[in-house]
Design a protein around this motif. Structure first.
Motif, PDB file in Angstrom:
ATOM      1  N   VAL A 117       0.890  -1.161  -0.148  1.00 17.36           N
ATOM      2  CA  VAL A 117       0.031  -0.048   0.103  1.00 17.36           C
ATOM      3  C   VAL A 117       0.975   1.255  -0.043  1.00 17.36           C
ATOM      4  CG1 VAL A 117      -1.832  -1.075   1.276  1.00 17.36           C
ATOM      5  CG2 VAL A 117      -0.103  -0.136   2.640  1.00 17.36           C
ATOM      6  N   ASP A 118       0.213   2.353  -0.298  1.00 17.18           N
ATOM      7  CA  ASP A 118       1.108   3.576  -0.078  1.00 17.18           C
ATOM      8  C   ASP A 118       0.860   4.289   1.012  1.00 17.18           C
ATOM      9  OD1 ASP A 118       1.506   3.228  -2.992  1.00 17.18           O
ATOM     10  OD2 ASP A 118      -0.423   4.361  -3.558  1.00 17.18           O
ATOM     11  N   GLY A 119       2.094   5.232   1.258  1.00 15.06           N
ATOM     12  CA  GLY A 119       1.972   6.140   2.386  1.00 15.06           C
ATOM     13  C   GLY A 119       2.528   5.093   3.669  1.00 15.06           C
ATOM     14  N   THR A 120       3.171   3.983   3.660  1.00 16.85           N
ATOM     15  CA  THR A 120       3.438   3.319   4.524  1.00 16.85           C
ATOM     16  C   THR A 120       4.321   3.923   5.678  1.00 16.85           C
ATOM     17  OG1 THR A 120       3.285   1.358   3.465  1.00 16.85           O
ATOM     18  CG2 THR A 120       4.225   0.970   5.449  1.00 16.85           C
ATOM     19  N   LEU A 121       5.157   4.726   5.421  1.00 18.72           N
ATOM     20  CA  LEU A 121       6.231   5.402   6.197  1.00 18.72           C
ATOM     21  C   LEU A 121       5.559   6.509   6.970  1.00 18.72           C
ATOM     22  CD1 LEU A 121       9.107   5.946   7.096  1.00 18.72           C
ATOM     23  CD2 LEU A 121       9.557   7.415   5.109  1.00 18.72           C
ATOM     24  N   ALA A 122       4.757   7.291   6.431  1.00 18.82           N
ATOM     25  CA  ALA A 122       3.937   8.096   7.370  1.00 18.82           C
ATOM     26  C   ALA A 122       3.252   7.585   8.143  1.00 18.82           C
ATOM     27  CB  ALA A 122       2.939   9.103   6.227  1.00 18.82           C
ATOM     28  N   MET A 123       2.411   6.445   7.778  1.00 18.90           N
ATOM     29  CA  MET A 123       1.688   5.615   8.759  1.00 18.90           C
ATOM     30  C   MET A 123       2.392   5.125   9.904  1.00 18.90           C
ATOM     31  SD  MET A 123      -1.668   4.153   6.418  1.00 18.90           S
ATOM     32  CE  MET A 123      -0.621   3.408   5.178  1.00 18.90           C
ATOM     33  N   ALA A 124       3.672   4.588   9.583  1.00 23.21           N
ATOM     34  CA  ALA A 124       4.529   3.784  10.734  1.00 23.21           C
ATOM     35  C   ALA A 124       4.916   4.931  11.789  1.00 23.21           C
ATOM     36  CB  ALA A 124       5.617   3.131   9.966  1.00 23.21           C
ATOM     37  N   ILE A 125       5.299   5.948  11.177  1.00 21.28           N
ATOM     38  CA  ILE A 125       5.811   7.206  12.154  1.00 21.28           C
ATOM     39  C   ILE A 125       4.720   7.549  13.037  1.00 21.28           C
ATOM     40  CG2 ILE A 125       6.525   9.572  12.182  1.00 21.28           C
ATOM     41  CD1 ILE A 125       8.061   8.978   9.407  1.00 21.28           C
ATOM     42  N   THR A 126       3.370   7.686  12.619  1.00 16.72           N
ATOM     43  CA  THR A 126       2.267   8.074  13.539  1.00 16.72           C
ATOM     44  C   THR A 126       2.031   6.973  14.289  1.00 16.72           C
ATOM     45  OG1 THR A 126       1.341   9.321  11.641  1.00 16.72           O
ATOM     46  CG2 THR A 126      -0.175   8.389  13.420  1.00 16.72           C
ATOM     47  N   ALA A 127       2.169   5.817  13.917  1.00 14.04           N
ATOM     48  CA  ALA A 127       1.903   4.506  15.142  1.00 14.04           C
ATOM     49  C   ALA A 127       3.124   4.494  16.221  1.00 14.04           C
ATOM     50  CB  ALA A 127       2.016   3.274  14.274  1.00 14.04           C
ATOM     51  N   HIS A 128       4.164   4.773  15.883  1.00  9.70           N
ATOM     52  CA  HIS A 128       5.409   5.012  16.783  1.00  9.70           C
ATOM     53  C   HIS A 128       5.170   6.103  17.722  1.00  9.70           C
ATOM     54  CE1 HIS A 128       9.219   6.875  18.087  1.00  9.70           C
ATOM     55  NE2 HIS A 128       9.331   5.510  18.378  1.00  9.70           N
ATOM     56  N   ASP A 129       4.491   7.276  17.197  1.00 12.50           N
ATOM     57  CA  ASP A 129       4.459   8.517  17.876  1.00 12.50           C
ATOM     58  C   ASP A 129       3.429   8.342  18.783  1.00 12.50           C
ATOM     59  OD1 ASP A 129       6.432   9.795  16.580  1.00 12.50           O
ATOM     60  OD2 ASP A 129       5.452  10.978  15.207  1.00 12.50           O
ATOM     61  N   GLU A 130       2.394   7.291  18.671  1.00  6.08           N
ATOM     62  CA  GLU A 130       1.054   7.609  19.345  1.00  6.08           C
ATOM     63  C   GLU A 130       1.394   6.203  20.493  1.00  6.08           C
ATOM     64  OE1 GLU A 130      -1.573   9.194  19.520  1.00  6.08           O
ATOM     65  OE2 GLU A 130      -1.040  10.405  17.805  1.00  6.08           O
ATOM     66  N   GLY A 131       2.506   5.624  20.458  1.00  2.00           N
ATOM     67  CA  GLY A 131       2.862   4.723  21.492  1.00  2.00           C
ATOM     68  C   GLY A 131       2.498   3.178  20.962  1.00  2.00           C
ATOM     69  N   PHE A 132       2.134   2.766  19.796  1.00  2.00           N
ATOM     70  CA  PHE A 132       2.162   1.470  19.527  1.00  2.00           C
ATOM     71  C   PHE A 132       3.425   0.761  19.728  1.00  2.00           C
ATOM     72  CE2 PHE A 132      -1.887   3.313  18.253  1.00  2.00           C
ATOM     73  CZ  PHE A 132      -2.800   2.290  18.319  1.00  2.00           C
ATOM     74  N   GLU A 133       3.385  -0.575  19.975  1.00  2.00           N
ATOM     75  CA  GLU A 133       4.647  -1.252  19.930  1.00  2.00           C
ATOM     76  C   GLU A 133       4.833  -2.151  18.657  1.00  2.00           C
ATOM     77  OE1 GLU A 133       4.025  -3.845  23.322  1.00  2.00           O
ATOM     78  OE2 GLU A 133       4.211  -2.333  24.787  1.00  2.00           O
ATOM     79  N   ASP A 134       3.836  -2.785  18.033  1.00  2.00           N
ATOM     80  CA  ASP A 134       4.039  -3.632  16.703  1.00  2.00           C
ATOM     81  C   ASP A 134       3.145  -2.919  15.768  1.00  2.00           C
ATOM     82  OD1 ASP A 134       5.276  -5.387  18.494  1.00  2.00           O
ATOM     83  OD2 ASP A 134       3.539  -6.428  19.167  1.00  2.00           O
TER      84      ASP A 134
END
Length: 510
Positions: A117-134
């Motif tokens: 899918v597109d935009g994975t990097l931006a979404m992974a950064i947000t997941a990290h910033d929101e405190g998700f582990e996996d």
């Protein structure tokens, strides 16, 4: 039963956590997705149904409601397939796993495979910033997401792989962290390939050292495109932050190479002159980045500049000033960064031989004027350096003298950029071309003689205020390459020389 799975939504450069809520209850069979989904999200119903059946699970025969929260934001993209499927299987009790602190995203094929899918990097950064582990995502996107440190990246080939991992039956290996320092960038192009054209090369060095816009004017075959294509080889290497920001844009646009998870070479975009205004600046129902944003932190090259549509060219004016482009639609306004070095090339007339030393121009005076006037005064005003590229003679082409390589030129440019980095530390300015008018007096201090020369040029050449500012910025760069803190007369003189070619072809500035 009710279940909730976390995913990430994307709107322009901004991403946000989306809670995928699933409720399965008794009633007539139906499958509704709410929460402002677009067509690609609504089509997930058919993909999810087939994927569940083809993976050996039972698709629930009842009333299914999927809510994508927050419900007031438009949802787009096919990456909600995987979280919707996980939520449905949890709601029907077919899987019983813990999904706290986990994010899911990926498009499902009908047989359960997970597509990129597109935009994975931006979404992974947000997941990290929101405190998700996996984060669970397509295997083809795992390298791209591995750039993000502090979150476990699990790239899966299929829905079964994800479920086996969650059930502790067969674990998916974590993606190895991407090492920015170890990767190298090589180019087959080199400035040493360009014979002659000493003035044009000098202009390229100044433009690259200060991030200035550059216009080449010359007959066909003089080397304008050859010079432009080699400009990225003399630009300073990208910092990690620049690389991340550029990669995010390319990922959102869907043009990122899966084999190269991080863009380390400064972009060089050269759209054809038939491109539309939306193609250049960005557009669409949910606006996507255009060529000017895809060239962020790099070079946008417009060859045959007068052949571009007038509306397309004029659309560049505001982004060149602001370093960003804002696109407004009914769904909302999106802003993409567009901090670029604009390089343009053009012939002096339709046939290309106006002013040629050996070939006769076949164009009428009116045709020449009409051709040149396709480039407006305000657009010309935004080009910091106007350089004439004359035809190369035989002696220069046949010379055995070794020209300067890109590596040698880049060393000088790196030295000038280092000076600028120290000078503008804490201001948010990266190079001389980004100087704001309020900071010109502070950082562009001139000697008295230099000031007198600039005043004479301003009055005699009828310059605009913008032209005055840009000459100062170029002179600041020339002084940096010379290792001088104060702008002297030779620095101003060279900047004026690089700016005066428009008088030869266009006459007075608008």
């Amino acid at each position: 039963m009710f279940s909730k799975v976390s995913s990430v939504g994307l709107f322009g450069m901004n991403s946000y956590i989306v809670e995928v809520e699933a409720d399965v209850s008794k009633g007539l069979p139906s499958f509704d997705i709410v929460g402002l989904p677009d067509a690609s999200v609504k089509e997930a119903r058919d993909r999810v149904r087939s994927a569940i059946k083809n993976c050996g699970f039972n698709f629930p025969n009842g009333r299914i409601t999927i809510n994508l929260a927050p419900a007031d934001l438009k949802k787009g993209g096919s990456h909600y397939d995987l979280p919707i499927t996980i939520a449905l299987l949890l709601s029907t009790g077919q899987i019983k796993v813990k999904i706290e602190n986990k994010v899911f995203l990926g498009e499902l094929s009908l047989d359960g495979r997970i597509r990129r899918v597109d935009g994975t990097l931006a979404m992974a950064i947000t997941a990290h910033d929101e405190g998700f582990e996996d984060i669970f995502l397509p295997l083809d996107n795992s390298k791209e997401a591995s750039v993000v440190d502090g979150i476990n990246i699990f790239g899966a080939e299929s829905l079964k792989d994800v479920l086996l991992h969650l059930n502790n039956v067969k674990k998916i290996g974590k993606a190895e962290a991407y090492d920015f320092a170890e990767t190298s960038v090589e180019s087959l192009l080199d400035m040493a390939d360009v014979r002659g054209q000493a003035l044009a090369k000098q202009a390229v060095e100044v433009a690259a050292a200060g991030g200035h816009n550059l216009l080449f004017i010359g007959p066909p075959g003089s080397g304008k495109s050859m010079l432009a294509k080699r400009i990225p080889t003399v630009l300073p290497e990208m910092t990690f932050e620049e690389s991340i920001e550029t990669t995010k844009i390319h990922s959102i646009a869907g043009v990122l190479d899966s084999k190269n998870p991080l863009i380390k070479r400064r972009p060089f975009r050269a759209p054809h002159h038939t491109i539309s205004a939306n193609g250049l600046t960005g557009g669409g129902a949910i606006p996507r980045p255009g060529e000017i944003s895809l060239a962020h932190n790099g070079v946008l090259f417009l060859d045959e500049l007068p052949e571009f549509a007038r509306s397309t060219m004029e659309g560049l004016r505001q982004p060149l000033e602001d370093g960003r482009v804002t696109i407004s639609r009914v769904a909302g306004s999106l802003t993409y960064p567009s901090s670029i070095m604009l390089v343009a090339a053009m012939n002096p007339c339709p046939c290309g031989f106006f002013g040629h030393p050996t070939r006769e121009c076949t164009c009428t005076q009116n045709a020449v004027r009409k051709y040149l006037n396709k480039v407006s005064g305000p657009m010309l005003d935004r080009m910091d350096l106007h350089i004439e590229v004359p035809p190369v003679n035989f002696d220069a082409l046949n010379s055995q003298v070794t020209e300067e390589s890109s590596e040698i030129i880049r060393e000088r440019i790196n030295g000038a950029r280092k000076i600028q980095t120290e000078r503008y530390r804490g201001t948010g300015i990266s190079c001389n071309a980004r100087l704001t008018p309020s900071l010109l007096k502070k950082y562009c201090v001139m000697t008295e003689n230099a000031s007198i020369i600039l005043q004479r040029a301003f009055n005699n050449l009828g310059m605009s205020a913008r032209a005055y500012d840009r000459i100062l910025k170029v002179a600041r760069t020339v002084a940096d390459l010379d290792g001088k803190d104060i702008i002297d007369i030779e620095h101003i003189a060279q900047a004026i020389q690089f700016r005066s070619l428009d008088r030869k072809y266009w006459g007075n500035e608008e």
